[in-house]
Design a protein around this motif. Structure first.
Motif, mmCIF file in Angstrom:
data_model
loop_
_atom_site.group_PDB
_atom_site.id
_atom_site.type_symbol
_atom_site.label_atom_id
_atom_site.label_comp_id
_atom_site.label_asym_id
_atom_site.label_seq_id
_atom_site.Cartn_x
_atom_site.Cartn_y
_atom_site.Cartn_z
ATOM 1 N N ALA A 1 30.521 -83.333 14.352
ATOM 2 C CA ALA A 1 29.084 -83.165 14.577
ATOM 3 C C ALA A 1 28.327 -83.494 13.289
ATOM 4 N N GLN A 2 27.020 -83.341 13.323
ATOM 5 C CA GLN A 2 26.173 -83.605 12.159
ATOM 6 C C GLN A 2 25.681 -82.295 11.568
ATOM 7 N N ALA A 3 25.994 -82.051 10.302
ATOM 8 C CA ALA A 3 25.466 -80.863 9.627
ATOM 9 C C ALA A 3 24.020 -81.098 9.236
ATOM 10 N N VAL A 4 23.179 -80.107 9.463
ATOM 11 C CA VAL A 4 21.761 -80.199 9.106
ATOM 12 C C VAL A 4 21.496 -79.199 7.986
ATOM 13 N N ILE A 5 21.286 -79.728 6.775
ATOM 14 C CA ILE A 5 21.062 -78.911 5.583
ATOM 15 C C ILE A 5 19.665 -79.221 5.053
ATOM 16 N N LEU B 1 24.121 -69.829 11.357
ATOM 17 C CA LEU B 1 24.161 -71.211 11.854
ATOM 18 C C LEU B 1 23.611 -71.265 13.278
ATOM 19 N N VAL B 2 23.120 -72.436 13.642
ATOM 20 C CA VAL B 2 22.730 -72.694 15.029
ATOM 21 C C VAL B 2 23.364 -74.007 15.465
ATOM 22 N N ILE B 3 23.951 -74.011 16.665
ATOM 23 C CA ILE B 3 24.517 -75.236 17.242
ATOM 24 C C ILE B 3 23.857 -75.469 18.597
ATOM 25 N N ASP B 4 23.474 -76.714 18.847
ATOM 26 C CA ASP B 4 22.961 -77.038 20.180
ATOM 27 C C ASP B 4 24.125 -77.001 21.165
ATOM 28 N N THR B 5 23.840 -76.794 22.445
ATOM 29 C CA THR B 5 24.901 -76.575 23.429
ATOM 30 C C THR B 5 25.757 -77.822 23.682
ATOM 31 N N LYS B 6 25.302 -78.997 23.240
ATOM 32 C CA LYS B 6 26.131 -80.204 23.340
ATOM 33 C C LYS B 6 27.074 -80.317 22.149
ATOM 34 N N GLY B 7 26.802 -79.550 21.103
ATOM 35 C CA GLY B 7 27.662 -79.594 19.930
ATOM 36 C C GLY B 7 27.430 -80.786 19.034
ATOM 37 N N ASP B 8 26.210 -81.351 19.079
ATOM 38 C CA ASP B 8 25.915 -82.528 18.249
ATOM 39 C C ASP B 8 25.497 -82.155 16.835
ATOM 40 N N TYR B 9 24.831 -81.001 16.685
ATOM 41 C CA TYR B 9 24.266 -80.624 15.386
ATOM 42 C C TYR B 9 24.650 -79.192 15.006
ATOM 43 N N VAL B 10 24.971 -79.014 13.746
ATOM 44 C CA VAL B 10 25.243 -77.688 13.196
ATOM 45 C C VAL B 10 24.201 -77.429 12.121
ATOM 46 N N ILE B 11 23.280 -76.512 12.401
ATOM 47 C CA ILE B 11 22.138 -76.266 11.514
ATOM 48 C C ILE B 11 22.407 -75.058 10.629
ATOM 49 N N SER B 12 22.257 -75.235 9.330
ATOM 50 C CA SER B 12 22.294 -74.107 8.394
ATOM 51 C C SER B 12 20.902 -73.498 8.387
ATOM 52 N N LEU B 13 20.768 -72.335 9.025
ATOM 53 C CA LEU B 13 19.444 -71.760 9.250
ATOM 54 C C LEU B 13 19.044 -70.758 8.171
ATOM 55 N N LEU B 14 19.990 -69.929 7.722
ATOM 56 C CA LEU B 14 19.654 -68.838 6.800
ATOM 57 C C LEU B 14 20.811 -68.581 5.836
ATOM 58 N N SER B 15 20.439 -68.190 4.596
ATOM 59 C CA SER B 15 21.435 -67.878 3.559
ATOM 60 C C SER B 15 22.363 -69.064 3.323
ATOM 61 N N GLY B 16 21.752 -70.195 3.104
ATOM 62 C CA GLY B 16 22.520 -71.420 2.890
ATOM 63 C C GLY B 16 23.412 -71.353 1.674
ATOM 64 N N HIS B 17 22.913 -70.730 0.607
ATOM 65 C CA HIS B 17 23.689 -70.664 -0.628
ATOM 66 C C HIS B 17 24.512 -69.388 -0.722
ATOM 67 N N LEU B 18 23.863 -68.255 -0.976
ATOM 68 C CA LEU B 18 24.601 -67.010 -1.193
ATOM 69 C C LEU B 18 25.358 -66.562 0.044
ATOM 70 N N GLY B 19 24.802 -66.804 1.214
ATOM 71 C CA GLY B 19 25.482 -66.408 2.448
ATOM 72 C C GLY B 19 26.519 -67.403 2.917
#
Length: 353
Positions: A125-129, A92-110
């Motif tokens: 926050a807002q999940a980014v899928i 996962l990646v989160i911006d330092t303000k904590g507005d977005y939570v990005i699923s970057l890698l291994s979205g399914h199996l991981g």
């Protein structure tokens, strides 16, 4: 039940403050916060290597790794360290303000997609899928495999069939192994069939087959095999039996039964053998868990099986492999009675349900 392990990694003062908030919101997880020494607070762990080397050192230690930093930094850090989607952790990646939570890698199996949704909800926050099937409200083959407690026999085939599902093509799910489907909502273009004989020529663009067989049937259309992880192997061995010998014995046994090696769920043995290195190696090789059966439980059922005075002298029990497999499979069906091979004893069991 073991808690899911999260690593939270950051490179700034603002990131450290957010990391503390994240850890507080994940009090049901095992969270470790990592940062550079100049930003570290109490109970945080410090790393002094470059970020790429640091990610390499933790990739196989955590279920989820959450970077609080620019996405580009995380991408460059993980790129040289990636293995395969079946083994990489969720990133996962989160911006330092904590507005977005990005699923970057291994979205399914991981598990990154579910982790992003969970954390976003708790952090407001807002999940980014971005995975295609999630965006369309559909289902990828790897997600289906996870829901059915199966593993994928061929990831290239899985990708091809997932593409068919995503493109709204008709795909048949042949549930040959009667995997539990309660609570699983299938996409409209995925039709459940009991056997491959129900396949109508020209009706389907692809097939998903649940099967423990070593050989997958040939279909005229793209297909993927999902292998249920059901088998329990009762195991006993001489002290310090090399792992390669145990692995070879297991492989030969399953080949004889025409069963896929991926269907092993667990190895069951007694407490005396719980730290046996060869059994540990076999568990790692076949990605199976180790189940230790208490001696008292073995004693309750050992009269069902042929006993050995020699085994009793060394273990205090008359049998090991069969009683352990029988109990660990919830008193299931025996597919192979104990087989002795160069100091290794194996039995193969299938739970009835």
């Amino acid at each position: 039940m073991n808690k899911e392990k999260w690593a939270i990694v950051t490179l700034s003062q603002d990131g450290v403050a957010l990391a503390q908030r994240v850890a507080q919101q994940l009090d049901d997880k095992m969270c470790h916060i990592y940062t550079k020494e100049k930003y570290a607070k109490q109970n945080m762990q410090v790393f002094d290597t470059d970020i790429t080397s640091f990610f390499r050192s933790i990739m196989d230690q955590y279920d989820i790794i959450c970077g609080i930093m620019a996405t580009g930094i995380v991408v460059r850090a993980i790129a040289p360290n990636l293995g395969h989607k079946s083994s990489d952790p969720g990133i996962l990646v989160i911006d330092t303000k904590g507005d977005y939570v990005i699923s970057l890698l291994s979205g399914h199996l991981g598990g990154a997609n579910d982790a992003a949704r969970l954390l976003a909800k708790r952090m407001d926050a807002q999940a980014v899928i971005t995975t295609g099937t999630d965006v369309k409200g559909s289902m990828a083959v790897d997600v289906l495999a996870e829901k059915l407690n199966c593993v994928i026999a061929d990831f290239t085939a899985a990708k091809d069939v997932t593409a068919l599902i995503l493109n709204n093509e008709a795909v048949a799910l042949v549930n040959q192994e009667n995997c539990e489907l309660d609570g699983v909502v299938l996409p409209n273009n995925l039709e459940l069939l009991e056997t491959s004989r129900d396949l109508e020529e020209g009706k389907y663009a692809g097939v998903i087959l649940t099967s423990m067989s070593r050989q997958k049937p040939e279909f005229a259309i793209p297909s993927v095999q999902l292998v249920p992880q059901k088998l329990v192997l009762g195991i006993g061995c001489r002290r310090d039996t090399p792992g390669e010998k145990i692995i070879a014995a297991v492989a030969a046994t399953l080949a004889e039964l025409q069963l896929n090696e991926k269907c092993i769920k667990a190895f069951a043995t007694i407490a005396l053998k719980q730290n046996e290195p060869g059994i540990e190696e076999a568990c790692k090789q076949f990605k199976a868990k180790k189940v230790i059966i208490p001696d008292a439980m073995v004693q309750m059922v050992q009269s069902r099986f042929d006993g050995s005075d020699f085994v009793f002298k060394t273990t205090g029990l008359y049998a090991v492999s069969e009683p352990c497999g029988y109990i660990a499979s919830s008193f299931g069906k025996c597919l192979l009675e104990k087989r002795k091979m160069n100091g290794i004893t194996l039995s193969v069991w299938l739970p009835e349900k």
